[in-house]
Design a protein around this motif. Structure first.
Motif, PDB file in Angstrom:
ATOM      1  N   ALA A  29      85.379 -33.942  46.534  1.00 17.98           N
ATOM      2  CA  ALA A  29      85.462 -35.046  47.493  1.00 17.98           C
ATOM      3  C   ALA A  29      84.401 -36.112  47.247  1.00 17.98           C
ATOM      4  CB  ALA A  29      85.329 -34.507  48.915  1.00 17.98           C
ATOM      5  N   ARG A  30      83.253 -35.681  46.681  1.00 17.09           N
ATOM      6  CA  ARG A  30      82.151 -36.612  46.444  1.00 17.09           C
ATOM      7  C   ARG A  30      81.631 -36.427  45.027  1.00 17.09           C
ATOM      8  NH1 ARG A  30      77.424 -36.094  50.333  1.00 17.09           N
ATOM      9  NH2 ARG A  30      77.868 -33.875  50.547  1.00 17.09           N
ATOM     10  N   ASP A  31      80.989 -37.437  44.500  1.00 17.30           N
ATOM     11  CA  ASP A  31      80.470 -37.374  43.135  1.00 17.30           C
ATOM     12  C   ASP A  31      79.214 -36.516  43.028  1.00 17.30           C
ATOM     13  OD1 ASP A  31      82.475 -39.012  42.183  1.00 17.30           O
ATOM     14  OD2 ASP A  31      81.321 -40.845  42.487  1.00 17.30           O
ATOM     15  N   ARG A  32      78.462 -36.428  44.119  1.00 18.69           N
ATOM     16  CA  ARG A  32      77.131 -35.801  44.049  1.00 18.69           C
ATOM     17  C   ARG A  32      76.796 -35.192  45.399  1.00 18.69           C
ATOM     18  NH1 ARG A  32      71.757 -37.328  45.062  1.00 18.69           N
ATOM     19  NH2 ARG A  32      70.232 -36.734  43.435  1.00 18.69           N
ATOM     20  N   VAL A  33      76.246 -33.972  45.399  1.00 13.48           N
ATOM     21  CA  VAL A  33      75.762 -33.366  46.642  1.00 13.48           C
ATOM     22  C   VAL A  33      74.367 -32.818  46.404  1.00 13.48           C
ATOM     23  CG1 VAL A  33      77.987 -32.793  47.682  1.00 13.48           C
ATOM     24  CG2 VAL A  33      76.947 -31.200  46.082  1.00 13.48           C
TER      25      VAL A  33
END
Length: 251
Positions: free
Chosen positions: A16-20
């Motif tokens: 869902a996101r590029d980076r966590v």
């Protein structure tokens, strides 16, 4: 939360996101940052994430989700489906067990059975190697990297030479209109050969596979005898298969 469940959450968040960040993951899964770092190290060893300072980014590319990712998703429903599908097999039968993570759970649930098994992947073969009561017959052929699925003319020829009481198939998608579908053309060809050689076709599919249609058609809906799934499968799709005469087993 078990490590496989935590890692599944991490991978879902990275889709869902590029980076966590490590603190974000720790809050999301309710564990310490040290535990999160161990999970990220394990995912990085499998090539699924890249570690950056205090965070992680996804290393996944392509349309087909890699085996290590799928093996961390929906573990408990797959185990229930695996046990229910194994209960449909009778001692003394000859069975093809497909590649894929749900089919692997079927193989694990067959360890106390007396069966002749032809596995369509080394993951499945390894789960049954050395198990008393299991006669393991490898079909040969090329191995797909990571998936370790047998493909190619040697595998297809083995299916043509043998006959089976049942074939247990996984899938990438299943719908009442298109039937069973998969991403990989070579694997789909092997599955079709196994269907031709089997008396019964048993499909194992958790709720995430329902309503999806992948690139390659494996078989029509009316070629499926039994579908083993979980209670989250969409009711309208399940009803359509039942109306067509397919037995549905909810695990």
């Amino acid at each position: 939360m078990e490590s496989s469940d935590r890692q599944g959450v991490i991978l879902a968040e990275l889709r869902a996101r590029d980076r966590v960040t490590v603190p974000e993951i720790a809050q999301l899964v309710g564990c310490s940052e040290m535990t999160v770092r161990r999970d990220l190290d394990a995912l990085a060893r499998d090539g699924l994430v890249r570690r950056v300072r205090g965070a992680a980014v996804s290393a996944l590319t392509g349309e087909e989700t890699p085996f290590p990712v799928r093996s961390r998703a929906g573990v408990e429903p797959k185990r229930r489906i695996g046990r229910a599908a194994a209960n449909l097999l009778r001692d003394g039968e000859t069975v093809v067990i497909d590649s894929g993570t749900t089919a692997l759970e079927v193989a694990k649930a067959c360890r106390d059975r007396r069966l002749t098994v032809v596995p369509l992947s080394m993951h499945t073969a390894n789960a049954l190697t050395g198990v008393a009561g299991i006669r393991l017959v490898l079909p040969g052929g090329d191995l797909r990297p990571t998936e370790l699925a047998f493909v190619g003319p040697l595998t297809e020829h083995a299916m043509d030479l043998l006959r089976f009481d049942a074939v247990v198939l996984g899938c990438c998608g299943i719908t009442a209109r298109d039937g069973l579908t998969g991403h990989d053309l070579a694997e789909s060809t092997v599955k079709r050969a196994a269907i031709r050689a089997a008396k019964r076709v048993i499909v194992v599919a958790d709720a995430s596979k329902w309503g999806a249609t992948a690139f390659s058609r494996i078989c029509a809906p009316d070629q499926i005898d039994v579908i083993v799934t979980d209670p989250e499968a969409p009711a309208e799709q399940v009803a359509a298969f039942r109306t067509a005469g397919t037995e549905i087993v909810s695990a």
